[in-house]
Design a protein around this motif. Structure first.
Motif, short mmCIF file in Angstrom:
data_model
loop_
_atom_site.label_atom_id
_atom_site.label_comp_id
_atom_site.label_asym_id
_atom_site.label_seq_id
_atom_site.Cartn_x
_atom_site.Cartn_y
_atom_site.Cartn_z
N ASN A 89 -25.10 1.86 42.99
CA ASN A 89 -24.15 0.81 42.64
C ASN A 89 -24.80 -0.40 41.97
O ASN A 89 -24.14 -1.41 41.72
CB ASN A 89 -23.39 0.36 43.89
CG ASN A 89 -22.50 1.47 44.42
OD1 ASN A 89 -21.61 1.94 43.72
ND2 ASN A 89 -22.75 1.90 45.65
N LYS A 90 -26.09 -0.28 41.70
CA LYS A 90 -26.85 -1.33 41.02
C LYS A 90 -26.68 -2.69 41.71
O LYS A 90 -26.29 -3.69 41.10
CB LYS A 90 -26.48 -1.40 39.55
CG LYS A 90 -26.90 -0.16 38.78
CD LYS A 90 -26.83 -0.38 37.29
CE LYS A 90 -27.48 0.81 36.57
NZ LYS A 90 -27.53 0.59 35.12
N ARG A 91 -26.98 -2.67 43.00
CA ARG A 91 -26.96 -3.88 43.82
C ARG A 91 -28.25 -3.96 44.59
O ARG A 91 -28.85 -2.94 44.94
CB ARG A 91 -25.81 -3.86 44.83
CG ARG A 91 -24.42 -3.94 44.26
CD ARG A 91 -23.40 -3.92 45.38
NE ARG A 91 -23.53 -5.11 46.23
CZ ARG A 91 -22.76 -6.19 46.11
NH1 ARG A 91 -21.81 -6.24 45.19
NH2 ARG A 91 -22.92 -7.23 46.91
N PHE A 116 -31.09 -8.79 36.75
CA PHE A 116 -29.95 -8.75 35.84
C PHE A 116 -30.30 -8.27 34.44
O PHE A 116 -29.50 -7.58 33.80
CB PHE A 116 -29.29 -10.12 35.77
CG PHE A 116 -28.51 -10.49 37.00
CD1 PHE A 116 -27.49 -9.68 37.47
CD2 PHE A 116 -28.81 -11.66 37.71
CE1 PHE A 116 -26.78 -10.02 38.61
CE2 PHE A 116 -28.11 -12.00 38.85
CZ PHE A 116 -27.08 -11.18 39.31
N ASN A 143 -30.29 -4.32 35.20
CA ASN A 143 -28.84 -4.34 34.93
C ASN A 143 -28.01 -4.32 36.20
O ASN A 143 -27.01 -3.58 36.30
CB ASN A 143 -28.44 -3.19 33.99
CG ASN A 143 -29.11 -3.30 32.64
OD1 ASN A 143 -29.08 -4.36 32.02
ND2 ASN A 143 -29.74 -2.22 32.21
N CYS A 144 -28.40 -5.12 37.17
CA CYS A 144 -27.66 -5.20 38.42
C CYS A 144 -26.24 -5.72 38.20
O CYS A 144 -26.01 -6.57 37.34
CB CYS A 144 -28.37 -6.15 39.40
SG CYS A 144 -29.75 -5.41 40.25
N ASN A 145 -25.32 -5.20 38.98
CA ASN A 145 -23.96 -5.71 38.99
C ASN A 145 -23.86 -6.96 39.86
O ASN A 145 -23.08 -7.86 39.56
CB ASN A 145 -22.99 -4.65 39.53
CG ASN A 145 -22.89 -3.47 38.58
OD1 ASN A 145 -22.75 -3.65 37.38
ND2 ASN A 145 -22.97 -2.26 39.12
N ALA A 146 -24.65 -6.99 40.93
CA ALA A 146 -24.63 -8.13 41.84
C ALA A 146 -25.94 -8.20 42.60
O ALA A 146 -26.59 -7.19 42.83
CB ALA A 146 -23.46 -8.02 42.82
N SER A 163 -23.73 -14.14 47.28
CA SER A 163 -23.99 -13.21 46.18
C SER A 163 -23.90 -13.93 44.84
O SER A 163 -23.38 -15.05 44.74
CB SER A 163 -23.02 -12.03 46.21
OG SER A 163 -21.71 -12.46 45.93
N LEU A 183 -23.06 -12.60 40.69
CA LEU A 183 -22.63 -11.50 39.84
C LEU A 183 -23.31 -11.56 38.48
O LEU A 183 -23.71 -12.63 38.02
CB LEU A 183 -21.11 -11.54 39.65
CG LEU A 183 -20.26 -11.61 40.92
CD1 LEU A 183 -18.78 -11.64 40.57
CD2 LEU A 183 -20.57 -10.44 41.85
N ASN A 184 -23.39 -10.41 37.83
CA ASN A 184 -24.06 -10.37 36.52
C ASN A 184 -23.39 -11.29 35.50
O ASN A 184 -24.07 -11.87 34.66
CB ASN A 184 -24.16 -8.93 35.99
CG ASN A 184 -22.82 -8.22 35.89
OD1 ASN A 184 -21.76 -8.80 36.16
ND2 ASN A 184 -22.86 -6.97 35.50
#
Length: 198
Positions: free
Chosen positions: A93-95, A125, A129-132, A177, A179-180
């Protein structure tokens, strides 16, 4: 996705983040002794009696691709100032979370934390390429909570009676958190803050 999180060295200004190795043990103990950080009841900073457990956990996280621990190094002096890491990595989930962070007392409120968070967030990020990206801390760690808010993260909530420490004391965990889509603005803010120390 198994190779999503790879060892990397990050640097900016006078700060370098280097993958944690067993050879850093004495240097980390020296950093922790600056302020006797192990006396803080609401967080875990290793002392001589539990430094091996600290390294065992870090190595287990790295081996299982759920964490990537770093030491924080002053580039000018080559002195280890503390440690930080990626943890609770969810590559599907790229977190991930940024945490297990502490610095020698003399390095606190000097801009070191701002630079470290900048490096870790930029890599998360812009390269991963993390989402969060998540941050967690003890309810009673007001200094950490304020530092997390200062870098631009938003509070998501509080996990009540979330964890029990070695003495059986229950911890409420505050979750933040970023976010990107928020990163470009946060990046500009962090760069502005870092310029104050140059």
């Amino acid at each position: 996705m198994s190779t999503w999180l790879e060892e990397v060295e990050l640097s900016h200004g006078n700060v370098k983040l280097v993958p944690l190795k067993s050879s850093h043990k004495e240097a980390l103990l020296t950093a922790a002794s600056d302020g006797k950080l192990w006396d803080l009841w609401y967080t875990w900073v290793p002392s001589e009696k539990d430094i091996d457990a600290f390294f065992d956990i870090a190595e287990s996280q790295r081996a299982n691709k759920i964490g990537l621990p770093f030491v924080v190094v002053d580039i000018k002096t080559n002195i280890v100032l503390g440690t930080t890491r990626y943890l609770n990595v969810d590559s599907q989930n790229k977190r991930l979370e940024i945490g297990s962070t502490w610095y020698a007392q003399s390095s606190q409120r000097t801009g070191i934390n701002t630079t470290c968070k900048y490096l870790l967030l930029q890599h998360a990020f812009e390269k991963l390429n993390c989402n969060a990206v998540e941050f967690r801390t003890n309810w009673f760690n007001y200094k950490s909570r304020n530092a997390i808010l200062r870098i631009g993260a938003k509070q998501d909530g509080v996990l009540r009676s979330h964890r029990m420490d070695a003495n059986g004391v229950l911890r409420d965990t505050v979750v933040f958190s970023m976010l990107n889509i928020e990163w470009p603005t946060v990046k500009k803010s962090l760069e502005y803050e870092m310029n104050k120390y140059n």
